[in-house]
Design a protein around this motif. Structure first.
Motif, mmCIF file in Angstrom:
data_model
loop_
_atom_site.group_PDB
_atom_site.id
_atom_site.type_symbol
_atom_site.label_atom_id
_atom_site.label_comp_id
_atom_site.label_asym_id
_atom_site.label_seq_id
_atom_site.Cartn_x
_atom_site.Cartn_y
_atom_site.Cartn_z
ATOM 1 N N UNK A 1 19.887 6.988 78.053
ATOM 2 C CA UNK A 1 19.813 6.238 76.813
ATOM 3 C C UNK A 1 20.967 5.260 76.696
ATOM 4 N N UNK A 2 20.683 4.043 76.224
ATOM 5 C CA UNK A 2 21.715 3.014 76.173
ATOM 6 C C UNK A 2 21.285 1.911 75.218
ATOM 7 N N UNK A 3 22.230 1.033 74.905
ATOM 8 C CA UNK A 3 21.903 -0.170 74.147
ATOM 9 C C UNK A 3 23.070 -1.137 74.236
ATOM 10 N N UNK A 4 22.773 -2.421 74.083
ATOM 11 C CA UNK A 4 23.802 -3.442 73.915
ATOM 12 C C UNK A 4 23.393 -4.258 72.698
ATOM 13 N N UNK A 5 24.206 -4.155 71.656
ATOM 14 C CA UNK A 5 23.924 -4.876 70.411
ATOM 15 C C UNK A 5 25.054 -5.857 70.176
ATOM 16 N N UNK A 6 24.738 -7.136 70.262
ATOM 17 C CA UNK A 6 25.788 -8.132 70.183
ATOM 18 C C UNK A 6 26.677 -8.031 71.417
ATOM 19 N N UNK A 7 27.950 -7.689 71.193
ATOM 20 C CA UNK A 7 28.875 -7.557 72.320
ATOM 21 C C UNK A 7 29.282 -6.099 72.557
ATOM 22 N N UNK A 8 28.572 -5.144 71.935
ATOM 23 C CA UNK A 8 28.954 -3.726 72.025
ATOM 24 C C UNK A 8 28.019 -2.989 72.976
ATOM 25 N N UNK A 9 28.597 -2.485 74.078
ATOM 26 C CA UNK A 9 27.850 -1.638 75.005
ATOM 27 C C UNK A 9 27.949 -0.204 74.514
ATOM 28 N N UNK A 10 26.801 0.465 74.402
ATOM 29 C CA UNK A 10 26.758 1.822 73.861
ATOM 30 C C UNK A 10 25.989 2.720 74.811
ATOM 31 N N UNK A 11 26.591 3.864 75.140
ATOM 32 C CA UNK A 11 25.937 4.860 75.991
ATOM 33 C C UNK A 11 25.631 6.086 75.146
ATOM 34 N N UNK A 12 24.372 6.510 75.151
ATOM 35 C CA UNK A 12 23.941 7.668 74.374
ATOM 36 C C UNK A 12 24.250 8.944 75.148
ATOM 37 N N UNK A 13 24.916 9.889 74.496
ATOM 38 C CA UNK A 13 25.428 11.065 75.188
ATOM 39 C C UNK A 13 24.660 12.337 74.865
ATOM 40 N N UNK A 14 24.533 12.680 73.579
ATOM 41 C CA UNK A 14 23.927 13.959 73.209
ATOM 42 C C UNK A 14 23.180 13.832 71.888
ATOM 43 N N UNK A 15 22.058 14.532 71.806
ATOM 44 C CA UNK A 15 21.306 14.667 70.554
ATOM 45 C C UNK A 15 21.283 16.138 70.146
ATOM 46 N N UNK A 16 20.684 16.416 68.989
ATOM 47 C CA UNK A 16 20.584 17.798 68.515
ATOM 48 C C UNK A 16 19.292 18.012 67.729
ATOM 49 N N UNK A 17 18.131 17.740 68.343
ATOM 50 C CA UNK A 17 16.864 17.998 67.649
ATOM 51 C C UNK A 17 16.601 19.500 67.559
ATOM 52 N N UNK A 18 15.700 19.884 66.675
ATOM 53 C CA UNK A 18 15.406 21.309 66.480
ATOM 54 C C UNK A 18 13.946 21.658 66.729
ATOM 55 N N UNK A 19 13.163 20.722 67.194
ATOM 56 C CA UNK A 19 11.776 21.003 67.531
ATOM 57 C C UNK A 19 11.359 20.081 68.680
ATOM 58 N N UNK A 20 10.638 20.618 69.680
ATOM 59 C CA UNK A 20 10.090 21.981 69.728
ATOM 60 C C UNK A 20 11.058 23.041 70.239
ATOM 61 N N UNK A 21 12.291 22.660 70.594
ATOM 62 C CA UNK A 21 13.280 23.621 71.070
ATOM 63 C C UNK A 21 14.489 23.575 70.150
ATOM 64 N N UNK A 22 14.687 24.648 69.388
ATOM 65 C CA UNK A 22 15.794 24.688 68.436
ATOM 66 C C UNK A 22 17.147 24.740 69.124
ATOM 67 N N UNK A 23 17.176 25.058 70.424
ATOM 68 C CA UNK A 23 18.449 25.167 71.150
ATOM 69 C C UNK A 23 18.751 23.936 72.000
#
Length: 1024
Positions: A855-877
């Motif tokens: 996961x990644x994005x570049x918005x304007x001049x900002x490079x962003x790397x997506x590291x971790x999420x915390x969804x709870x469905x379908x796996x709460x862990x």
């Protein structure tokens, strides 16, 4: 019987609704037509069962201890399997009638008869009866025993409360019906007729619909006449060859109106629809043994439903990994009675080029090649032929090649054959006039339920009805042949087709994504070293079978609900076990190949340093020393080859050593003469300078390596989606001054490390590392993550301005906008990339590399790397726990191509291997392959899958810069013959390549992928 009075059609709505209730499966079933499908019934003679936590083969299951059971009994829990022994005695009075076993239970059922699977039974898939005989003859046996195998899960898993919720591990299942019954086939046919007529008569059924006249009145006349006794109202059976639309109903003149309307055939439709039944066995929502059940359940049910219409056999997307389990579980046969399908005969026109309906974004280019290679080889082995590869517009890829693409305009792969769906497929088609065909995908496609008999019968009736589009039951091959035949005026879409949905799957379940990336690397390395050992050691046996098993495990988990992270906890745990198996067996195979490469070497025992990339590398390595210690050393290893481990520290000249300085304010500076890195006292990046030019990379007044936290609550699809509005909740994570400390103090390596409290529940530690001669700074990161609906990213504001950023994809790269001018631009607020992304203006740029993130994005001049999420469905862990990953930052002069960004990202992902040798290690360096142009990457070296010569290698190369280029491939292996081949390793008759001074000349266009077959001399005649 007196004729009913003709209805007075005062209100169109009530007229239609009366017909709706007459065919309804929910209302008035005690007196409507649907309630009379079945006639007399009787209970089964005996019912018994046993439970097992695993899926057992039939022969083993029937030997178990069955105990008495009855309708209403509960069984389970989730993911278990319950086998039922069903003993039947058919009444003598039912001679001449069609007899069914009516079975309704929770879960997915499979009927076994005489040791063979004959039909699936699922309430969700509307398969709730099995035809014992379509006409009971006097001499037929009256008693028989069936087995019904019921998997304790639904078509889409076992979510607690809703479809995407985590499974309920304690859920119990129940048998609600088990009986014999006679079936009124003509009632069923009339029911299908009336359903379709109702669809035709409804307002808004399309501009081409012709006036229905008194058809509703005729339908109401039937409603009235059927209110009497069943026997006096049954329509006569249709004679052989008579159209379905021509039922004989002599009791009523109104029925003649109905019959006349239905028998009035249509003219040739300007836009025929070709109907086929897609099926996707969902690997992400149940453990392995559950979809081993689903495959035969789905396919046998489909065989029973469409046995008389073989062209409507399902389009099973890429079933090459899963079908072996189905074949094994079903003894090579899927189907029943006279409609049995023998898989090995190749009857089923499956649409499936690969192993698996894999995710199209995250797997590497080579993994996608292997999906096709493994899948097609399976079909060739099992069915004696390969699938047709189906390419309504043309889609042009990075390399200029085009494939024919068809998006079914019905916008569904789960249609049921209604008039409304058929009309929708025509009205929504945006390419009418350019192409004259479209697909109609019917059946319970998601979860593998497949088509039903009723759906097939509906579509059969719509093959030639005036006022409606013509529908033809078709195979995928016929569909794509028809599309190709009138493709002359189609439009062409160039570049990415971006799905504006499920952006969260680029990040969810980071451990799965890390396992995928690592295992792709391990298999790459094993194949290369094993190929070199095969070429140099006559005693070495290439581990083809082991590699095939490991590849299949990897490809299996590239299913679009596994590698994406949108799977249940049990599947995630299985995937992690599979990755560990690949790592363990892969490392064993690496050691075996290294030992074979070193056999007969004169040098002392020691370590072998291996470079599996096609360019020379000089890097810092941590080498093991006696007593468990490690020492840092600067080593140089040639392209796709090896070097002995250094026995003493190597001189650094002419390279500058790394200097590390900590200032009184707590900040730390790392400098290797190529880049200079300054970190503030909390670990944020305040300056990144390209030393030669003095160019600052970090935007003025900003800081890089800034961790940010977002609220992450999507509208519904928790593990799948991240919504654009999450950007409104950005919260920088601020560290505490004084936590930054010097790690390695300089020389060949310098580093600093710090701790960061992300939240009361989550924390992070990071070591920022700069090596001698390295053009990028690495960030080794460890996170203990315990959050709910949060999203962690890291940002780097750059002193660079550009309207587009570049992202690596499979076998190339593409550009995406850094602005939100249009809705299409805005939809790319979160995108996917592989090993790198780059933001460049003329003459300068900044690349962000990673070893396991997507996961990644570049918005304007900002490079962003997506590291971790915390969804709870379908796996709460999902994502909870400890994570390790590395990203790197590389400022560069000139273009990303000329600066070596692509090679740097490869080097980050393919570290030099340090392999112990059981005997003497080589005393000199050796290289097997190299490429003269930096634009061309030699991606893969492996043994050919099938070749008359034992020592035949496959090499796969691609042009990575986006340029036309000629290059030389150098090899030190003894090549007898070189020839081009396709991705399935089939020789190109015109592809012979002359070998000149151990070199092959190759020509590439931008992003072109080329594969070669190299036939080698046996190693017994070759001395390295």
């Amino acid at each position: 019987m007196a004729m009913a009075a003709a209805p007075v059609l005062k209100n169109w709505r009530t007229t239609l609704e009366r017909v709706e209730k007459f065919v309804s499966p929910r209302y008035f079933t005690d007196c409507n037509l649907r309630g009379r499908l079945f006639g007399e019934s009787c209970p089964v003679a005996a019912l018994s069962s046993f439970l097992t936590p695993e899926r057992l083969p039939y022969q083993e299951a029937v030997q178990q201890d069955f105990r008495p059971a009855q309708v209403g009994d509960s069984f389970g829990p989730t993911w278990w399997t319950c086998w039922f022994r069903v003993e039947l005695t058919i009444p003598e009075a039912w001679v001449g009638r069609e007899v069914h076993l009516r079975w309704e239970s929770d879960g997915e059922g499979l009927v076994w008869r005489d040791g063979e699977p004959v039909q699936g039974l699922t309430k969700e898939g509307e398969k709730i009866s099995y035809i014992l005989t379509d006409r009971l003859e006097a001499g037929d046996p009256r008693s028989l025993t069936l087995y019904v195998e019921v998997a304790c899960n639904g078509l889409l898993g076992a979510g607690k409360g809703n479809m995407i919720a985590a499974p309920d591990p304690e859920k119990m299942f129940q048998v609600s019906r088990a009986e014999l019954a006679t079936f009124h086939r003509d009632v069923y046919k009339l029911l299908v007729d009336l359903e379709l007529l109702l669809g035709i008569a409804k307002p808004g059924s399309g501009p081409t619909r012709r006036p229905c006249g008194n058809v509703p009145g005729a339908g109401l006349q039937l409603c009235s006449s059927w209110s009497g006794t069943l026997s006096s109202s049954l329509p006569a059976p249709r004679s052989e060859g008579q159209p379905y639309w021509g039922h004989q109903e002599p009791h009523t003149s109104k029925s003649k109106v109905l019959r006349a309307f239905l028998a009035w055939g249509g003219s040739v439709s300007p836009h025929p629809q070709l109907a086929t039944g897609p099926q996707i066995f969902n690997l992400g929502w149940g453990p392995c043994h559950s979809w081993c059940n689903s495959c035969p359940i789905c396919l046998t049910g489909t065989a029973a439903a469409v046995g008389e219409e073989p062209l409507s056999w399902p389009a099973c997307p890429a079933p090459g990994v899963r079908l072996p389990w189905a074949v094994c579980a079903c003894g090579g046969h899927l189907g029943g009675d006279d409609r049995q399908l023998d898989l090995k005969s190749g009857d089923g026109p499956f649409l499936g080029d690969g192993c698996n309906p894999w995710d199209g974004n995250l797997p590497s280019g080579e993994a996608m090649v292997r999906q096709f290679l493994q899948g097609q080889n399976f079909f060739l082995q099992e069915f004696g032929k390969m699938c047709s590869q189906h390419h309504t517009f043309f889609w042009e890829g990075l390399d200029g090649s085009r494939v024919l693409v068809h998006f079914p305009p019905g916008d569904s792969y789960g249609m049921e054959g209604s008039v409304e769906e058929v009309l929708k497929t025509v009205t929504k088609n945006r390419d009418k006039g350019r192409t004259n065909h479209s697909a109609f995908l019917f059946g319970f496609g998601d979860g593998g339920g497949g088509p039903t008999q009723t759906m097939v019968d509906r579509l059969t009736r719509l093959c030639n009805t005036d006022g409606l589009p013509r529908v033809q039951l078709s195979s995928p091959a016929r569909l794509f042949s028809a599309l190709e035949s009138d493709s002359g005026q189609l439009c062409t879409w160039v570049g990415e087709l971006f799905l504006e949905l499920h952006n969260g799957t680029y990040t969810t379940h980071a451990q799965i994504k890390k396992g995928n990336r690592e295992c792709e690397r391990i298999l790459h390395d094993v194949e290369l070293l094993s190929s070199l050992a095969l070429a140099r050691n006559v005693l070495f046996l290439y581990p083809a079978a082991q590699l095939q098993d490991l590849w299949r495990l990897l490809l299996l988990n590239q299913f679009h609900d596994v590698v994406t992270g949108s799977c249940i906890q049990l599947v995630a745990e299985e995937a992690m076990c599979h990755y560990e198996d690949i790592r363990s067996h892969g490392n064993t195979l690496l050691s075996a190949a290294a030992a074979a490469l070193c056999a007969g070497e004169p040098g002392p025992e020691g370590l072998l340093i291996v470079n599996t990339l096609p360019w020379n590398r000089t890097e810092v390595l941590a080498l093991p020393r006696p007593g468990g210690a490690h020492s840092l050393a600067l080593v140089t290893v040639p392209s796709m080859g090896y070097a002995p481990a250094p026995t003493s520290l190597q001189p650094l000249l002419p390279q500058q050593p790394v200097f590390v300085v900590q200032e009184t304010d707590g900040s730390v500076t790392l400098d290797n003469g190529i880049i200079r890195v300054r970190l503030d006292a909390t670990g944020r990046l305040t300056s990144l300078v390209l030393v030669a030019s003095g160019r600052e990379t970090i935007a003025e007044g900003a800081v890089g390596n800034q961790f940010v936290l977002f609220d992450d609550v999507p509208l519904y699809w928790d593990a799948w989606d991240v919504m654009d509005y999450h950007l409104e909740t950005r919260k920088p994570v601020l560290g505490q001054a004084g936590t930054l400390a010097v790690g390695t103090e300089g020389g060949v390596r310098g580093s600093a490390w710090f701790l960061l409290q992300i939240s009361p529940n989550s924390r992070l530690s990071q070591e920022v590392v700069l090596d001698v001669g390295c053009p990028y700074v690495r960030f080794h990161t460890e996170v203990h993550w315990h959050e709910a609906h949060k999203f962690l990213k890291v940002e780097f504001p750059a002193r660079v301005r550009s309207p587009q950023a570049t992202y690596e994809i499979q076998f190339g790269h593409l550009q995406r906008p850094t602005h939100y001018n249009t809705s299409w631009d805005w939809a790319r607020f979160e995108v996917w990339a592989h090993r790198w992304m780059d933001l460049s203006e003329h003459g300068f740029g900044l690349a962000l590399l990673n070893d396991c993130k997507y996961g990644a994005s570049v918005r304007g001049n900002v490079l962003s790397l997506s590291l971790l999420r915390a969804p709870k469905a379908p796996d709460a862990t999902a994502d909870m726990g400890r994570h390790e990953f590395t990203y790197a930052l590389m400022p560069h002069k000139g273009s990303l191509q000329d600066a070596g960004v692509i090679r740097a990202a490869y080097s980050l992902n393919f570290p030099l291997l340090v392999l112990p040798t059981p005997g003497p290690a080589p005393s000199t360096s050796w290289s097997a392959f190299s490429v003269s142009s930096p634009a061309v990457v030699l991606e893969t070296v492996k043994k050919a899958e099938t070749s008359p010569q034992r020592h035949t290698l496959v090499l796969r190369l691609y042009e990575a810069h986006g340029s036309h280029v000629d290059c030389w491939l150098h090899t030190s292996l003894p090549v007898q013959e070189a020839v081009l081949c396709d991705l399935l390793e089939r020789r190109d008759p015109a592809g012979y390549l002359p070998l000149r001074d151990a070199r092959l000349k190759l020509t590439f266009s931008p992003f072109q992928v080329r594969s070669l077959l190299l036939v080698l001399q046996p190693p017994s005649t070759y001395t390295p």
